[in-house]
Write an enzyme that holds these catalytic residues in place. Structure first.
Site, PDB file in Angstrom:
ATOM      1  N   HIS A  77       0.818  -1.556   0.656  1.00 63.43           N
ATOM      2  CA  HIS A  77       0.138   0.241   0.235  1.00 63.43           C
ATOM      3  C   HIS A  77       0.798   1.103  -0.039  1.00 63.43           C
ATOM      4  O   HIS A  77       1.533   1.421   0.672  1.00 63.43           O
ATOM      5  CB  HIS A  77      -1.253  -0.288   1.408  1.00 63.43           C
ATOM      6  CG  HIS A  77      -0.367  -0.078   2.751  1.00 63.43           C
ATOM      7  ND1 HIS A  77      -0.651   0.038   3.804  1.00 63.43           N
ATOM      8  CD2 HIS A  77       0.965  -0.575   3.087  1.00 63.43           C
ATOM      9  CE1 HIS A  77      -0.106  -0.419   4.734  1.00 63.43           C
ATOM     10  NE2 HIS A  77       1.194  -0.490   4.130  1.00 63.43           N
ATOM     11  N   ASN A  78       0.051   2.452  -1.094  1.00 67.00           N
ATOM     12  CA  ASN A  78       1.196   3.535  -0.503  1.00 67.00           C
ATOM     13  C   ASN A  78       2.338   3.408  -1.425  1.00 67.00           C
ATOM     14  O   ASN A  78       2.823   5.034  -1.541  1.00 67.00           O
ATOM     15  CB  ASN A  78       1.070   4.680   0.326  1.00 67.00           C
ATOM     16  CG  ASN A  78      -0.312   4.349   1.224  1.00 67.00           C
ATOM     17  OD1 ASN A  78      -0.629   3.395   1.946  1.00 67.00           O
ATOM     18  ND2 ASN A  78      -0.966   5.961   0.946  1.00 67.00           N
TER      19      ASN A  78
END
Length: 344
Positions: free
Chosen positions: A240-241
């Site tokens: 994620h991210n």
């Protein structure tokens, strides 16, 4: 369908050595080719195959110097590998594209489907999804609610795009790839962990290719980004991210932990592990099985090892490491000799 050496040379801007009327109808590896096949030679270690290949046409680099007679017709080009890629792309483009939606597909009434789209049996298109013109969605693929899929994309069987994710134009998702599953976010709570809802999305820009069974997680908030032109091999994990910069390539079984930023035009070898919250500068090369725990400090760095360090320093260190048994034996001998001297 057949092509002559003259036609092929005009496509790849090549120079013919041999019979310009020689024709081919298939592709083959240089060591396995038979009459009627075209092959290529780009890696010097396969040069010996050039002199006994049965291929009718061989693409070779302009700078290759022949040491023996070659029976095949040769086409000299600046880059044989790149020229082969162009010919294969042309070959693929000549296949009749699939079109139309199968009555066995499940397409929500609110989904917007562009022109000339193919949707295979048992594929699913969710509510509010948008599928661009010319895209092909194969059987058992899943396009979630409110997903945007651009023009001329290919989604192979069992590929999954979770809700709200955004896919650009000319993107290829191979079988089993998962776009937008939850990021690995858990907050310690005593002896257990509380799940942190992952409310962001994944954004994949134009001309990206995602390999089979690769996973790109949705962000906690905002978006995980795969920028334009990125090529990702099979069995890759992007957390994620993360942001993967333009035209970066990643080999199989690599993984990037959360919130790391990868610069443009990086090259990531097989089984590379990259820790979270790092920044890798543009044009960084990460050798196979590198374990990366620190950000890079300048563009164009090559790093190896675990923990990864500059490639030149790693090679010097490894040269010493290979001699450790010998050095250890010498050290023991010196200790014995020193003990004898002390006793005297």
């Amino acid at each position: 369908m057949e092509f002559t050496a003259q036609q092929i040379a005009s496509i790849v801007a090549g120079r013919i050595e041999g019979n310009a009327d020689t024709s081919v109808h298939t592709f083959a590896k240089i060591e396995e080719a038979t009459e009627g096949a075209i092959t290529f030679l780009a890696n010097p270690k396969y040069t010996h195959h050039l002199y006994n290949t049965k291929a009718s046409i061989v693409l070779i680099n302009n700078d290759l110097k022949l040491e023996h007679e070659v029976h095949a017709t040769l086409i000299r080009v600046d880059n044989a590998y790149d020229s082969l890629a162009k010919l294969l792309q042309l070959y693929e483009s000549m296949k009749a594209p699939k079109s139309g939606s199968s009555p066995m597909a499940c397409i929500d009434s609110t989904a917007i489907i562009g022109e000339d789209v193919y949707i295979g049996p048992l594929a699913y298109i969710g509510a509010g999804a948008r599928v661009g013109k010319g895209s092909r969605i194969y059987p058992h693929a899943y396009i979630g609610d409110n997903v945007t899929l651009g023009d001329n994309c290919i989604v192979y069987p069992h590929a999954t795009v979770y809700h709200d994710c955004r896919i650009g134009h000319r993107v290829i998702l191979h079988a089993g790839s998962v776009i937008g599953a939850d990021g690995f976010g858990f907050a310690p709570n005593g002896d257990t962990y509380d799940k942190i809802p992952q409310i962001g999305i994944v954004t994949i820009e134009d001309d990206v290719e995602i390999g089979a069974n690769a996973c790109i997680d949705r962000s906690t908030m905002g978006s995980t980004y795969v920028r334009k032109g990125v090529k990702i091999d099979n069995l890759v994990q992007i957390a994620h991210n993360v942001e993967v910069g333009d035209n970066t390539v990643m080999a199989a079984q690599s993984g990037i932990a959360g919130s790391t930023k990868i610069g443009r035009h990086c090259m990531i070898g097989g089984q590379v592990g990259i820790a979270g919250h790092l920044h890798m500068d543009a044009y960084t090369t990460m050798g196979a099985q590198a374990g990366i725990t620190n950000s890079t400090k300048k563009e164009g760095t090559t790093i190896l090892g675990a923990p990864a360090i500059d490639a030149k320093a790693y090679m010097k260190s490894y040269a010493v490491y290979r001699r450790l048994p010998e050095l250890y034996a010498k050290l023991n001998q010196l200790e014995k000799e020193l003990a004898i001297l002390k006793n005297k």
